[in-house]
Motif scaffolding. Structure first.
Motif, PDB file in Angstrom:
ATOM      1  N   MET A   8       0.727  -1.112  -0.014  1.00  0.00           N
ATOM      2  CA  MET A   8       0.049  -0.022   0.108  1.00  0.00           C
ATOM      3  C   MET A   8       0.897   1.234  -0.052  1.00  0.00           C
ATOM      4  N   LEU A   9       0.615   2.275  -0.982  1.00  0.00           N
ATOM      5  CA  LEU A   9       1.335   3.448  -0.973  1.00  0.00           C
ATOM      6  C   LEU A   9       0.959   4.331   0.039  1.00  0.00           C
ATOM      7  N   PRO A  10       1.775   4.997   0.530  1.00  0.00           N
ATOM      8  CA  PRO A  10       1.528   6.123   1.535  1.00  0.00           C
ATOM      9  C   PRO A  10       0.725   7.265   1.049  1.00  0.00           C
ATOM     10  N   ARG A  11      -0.288   7.656   1.623  1.00  0.00           N
ATOM     11  CA  ARG A  11      -1.083   8.804   0.962  1.00  0.00           C
ATOM     12  C   ARG A  11      -0.567  10.313   1.497  1.00  0.00           C
ATOM     13  N   LEU A  12       0.031  11.037   0.597  1.00  0.00           N
ATOM     14  CA  LEU A  12       0.694  12.279   0.988  1.00  0.00           C
ATOM     15  C   LEU A  12       0.099  13.392   0.258  1.00  0.00           C
ATOM     16  N   ALA A  13       0.156  14.481   0.559  1.00  0.00           N
ATOM     17  CA  ALA A  13      -0.252  15.825  -0.002  1.00  0.00           C
ATOM     18  C   ALA A  13       0.987  15.881  -1.207  1.00  0.00           C
ATOM     19  N   PRO A  14       0.401  16.437  -2.429  1.00  0.00           N
ATOM     20  CA  PRO A  14       1.010  16.668  -3.640  1.00  0.00           C
ATOM     21  C   PRO A  14       2.260  17.555  -3.335  1.00  0.00           C
ATOM     22  N   GLU A  15       3.465  17.220  -3.858  1.00  0.00           N
ATOM     23  CA  GLU A  15       4.688  17.891  -3.856  1.00  0.00           C
ATOM     24  C   GLU A  15       4.972  18.358  -2.300  1.00  0.00           C
ATOM     25  N   LEU A  16       4.794  17.530  -1.375  1.00  0.00           N
ATOM     26  CA  LEU A  16       5.093  17.742  -0.065  1.00  0.00           C
ATOM     27  C   LEU A  16       6.540  17.809   0.298  1.00  0.00           C
ATOM     28  N   SER A  17       7.043  18.745   0.726  1.00  0.00           N
ATOM     29  CA  SER A  17       8.542  18.770   1.023  1.00  0.00           C
ATOM     30  C   SER A  17       8.591  19.675   2.360  1.00  0.00           C
ATOM     31  N   PRO A  18       9.614  19.827   2.794  1.00  0.00           N
ATOM     32  CA  PRO A  18       9.935  20.531   4.207  1.00  0.00           C
ATOM     33  C   PRO A  18       9.528  21.854   4.123  1.00  0.00           C
ATOM     34  N   SER A  19       9.871  22.620   2.735  1.00  0.00           N
ATOM     35  CA  SER A  19       9.504  24.003   2.514  1.00  0.00           C
ATOM     36  C   SER A  19       7.769  24.188   2.408  1.00  0.00           C
ATOM     37  N   THR A  20       7.021  23.134   1.972  1.00  0.00           N
ATOM     38  CA  THR A  20       5.674  22.980   1.941  1.00  0.00           C
ATOM     39  C   THR A  20       4.855  22.519   3.037  1.00  0.00           C
ATOM     40  N   TRP A  21       5.341  21.906   3.776  1.00  0.00           N
ATOM     41  CA  TRP A  21       4.871  20.960   5.142  1.00  0.00           C
ATOM     42  C   TRP A  21       4.056  22.132   5.760  1.00  0.00           C
ATOM     43  N   TRP A  22       4.053  23.338   5.984  1.00  0.00           N
ATOM     44  CA  TRP A  22       3.391  24.087   6.940  1.00  0.00           C
ATOM     45  C   TRP A  22       1.858  24.328   6.056  1.00  0.00           C
ATOM     46  N   TYR A  23       1.570  24.153   4.802  1.00  0.00           N
ATOM     47  CA  TYR A  23       0.452  24.312   4.188  1.00  0.00           C
ATOM     48  C   TYR A  23      -0.559  23.396   4.577  1.00  0.00           C
ATOM     49  N   TYR A  24      -0.056  22.101   4.987  1.00  0.00           N
ATOM     50  CA  TYR A  24      -1.109  21.407   5.238  1.00  0.00           C
ATOM     51  C   TYR A  24      -1.143  20.855   6.718  1.00  0.00           C
ATOM     52  N   LYS A  25      -2.379  20.575   7.154  1.00  0.00           N
ATOM     53  CA  LYS A  25      -2.704  20.315   8.641  1.00  0.00           C
ATOM     54  C   LYS A  25      -3.677  18.972   8.598  1.00  0.00           C
ATOM     55  N   ASN A  26      -3.457  18.193   9.514  1.00  0.00           N
ATOM     56  CA  ASN A  26      -4.510  17.232   9.956  1.00  0.00           C
ATOM     57  C   ASN A  26      -5.932  18.041  10.293  1.00  0.00           C
ATOM     58  N   ALA A  27      -6.972  17.309   9.739  1.00  0.00           N
ATOM     59  CA  ALA A  27      -8.274  17.913  10.149  1.00  0.00           C
ATOM     60  C   ALA A  27      -8.307  18.137  11.630  1.00  0.00           C
ATOM     61  N   HIS A  28      -8.050  17.452  12.443  1.00  0.00           N
ATOM     62  CA  HIS A  28      -8.124  17.542  14.037  1.00  0.00           C
ATOM     63  C   HIS A  28      -7.289  18.719  14.494  1.00  0.00           C
ATOM     64  N   GLU A  29      -6.356  19.250  13.925  1.00  0.00           N
ATOM     65  CA  GLU A  29      -5.683  20.216  14.386  1.00  0.00           C
ATOM     66  C   GLU A  29      -5.987  21.533  13.905  1.00  0.00           C
ATOM     67  N   ILE A  30      -7.094  21.847  13.081  1.00  0.00           N
ATOM     68  CA  ILE A  30      -7.748  22.923  12.595  1.00  0.00           C
ATOM     69  C   ILE A  30      -8.697  23.505  13.745  1.00  0.00           C
ATOM     70  N   ASP A  31      -8.821  24.809  14.166  1.00  0.00           N
ATOM     71  CA  ASP A  31      -9.448  25.165  15.220  1.00  0.00           C
ATOM     72  C   ASP A  31     -11.070  25.031  14.363  1.00  0.00           C
ATOM     73  N   GLN A  32     -11.630  24.419  15.112  1.00  0.00           N
ATOM     74  CA  GLN A  32     -13.169  23.940  14.411  1.00  0.00           C
ATOM     75  C   GLN A  32     -14.072  25.258  14.657  1.00  0.00           C
ATOM     76  N   THR A  33     -13.955  26.288  15.650  1.00  0.00           N
ATOM     77  CA  THR A  33     -14.711  27.400  15.655  1.00  0.00           C
ATOM     78  C   THR A  33     -14.501  28.148  14.411  1.00  0.00           C
ATOM     79  N   TRP A  34     -13.284  28.051  13.998  1.00  0.00           N
ATOM     80  CA  TRP A  34     -13.116  28.963  12.665  1.00  0.00           C
ATOM     81  C   TRP A  34     -13.695  28.101  11.591  1.00  0.00           C
ATOM     82  N   SER A  35     -13.697  26.647  11.643  1.00  0.00           N
ATOM     83  CA  SER A  35     -14.166  25.909  10.544  1.00  0.00           C
ATOM     84  C   SER A  35     -15.742  26.209  10.298  1.00  0.00           C
ATOM     85  N   MET A  36     -16.393  26.433  11.523  1.00  0.00           N
ATOM     86  CA  MET A  36     -17.940  26.568  11.668  1.00  0.00           C
ATOM     87  C   MET A  36     -18.129  28.051  10.871  1.00  0.00           C
TER      88      MET A  36
END
Length: 91
Positions: A1-29
């Protein structure tokens, strides 16, 4: 099974992506409420909570969704509990 990663993920783009559980849900609402004004029907909105959420905090998220104009919350998704191995199971 291949790992599922965001496209073009690198140390310089890592901060673009967050796990859904790490996002402030008040902001999301609030963001869902803003989108809802431009949608004729309803959108499917999920709440992503962690084990440290209290029932009061979850109620506050539901009230924030209502105040923001979100018509429905589809699922409340929590992280699965990591259960430590019990003594009887380890023998």
């Amino acid at each position: 099974m291949l790992p599922r990663l965001a496209p073009e993920l690198s140390p310089s783009t890592w901060w673009y992506y967050k796990n859904a559980h790490e996002i402030d849900q008040t902001w999301s609402m609030r963001a869902a409420g803003t989108r809802q004004r431009h949608i004729d029907q309803a959108q499917s909105v999920n709440l992503y909570i962690t084990n440290d959420y209290t029932m009061r905090r979850i109620l506050d998220l539901y009230l924030e969704a209502w105040r923001s104009g979100v018509k429905t919350l589809y699922y409340v998704r929590s992280r699965s509990l990591e259960v430590e191995e019990c003594e009887s199971c380890s023998s």
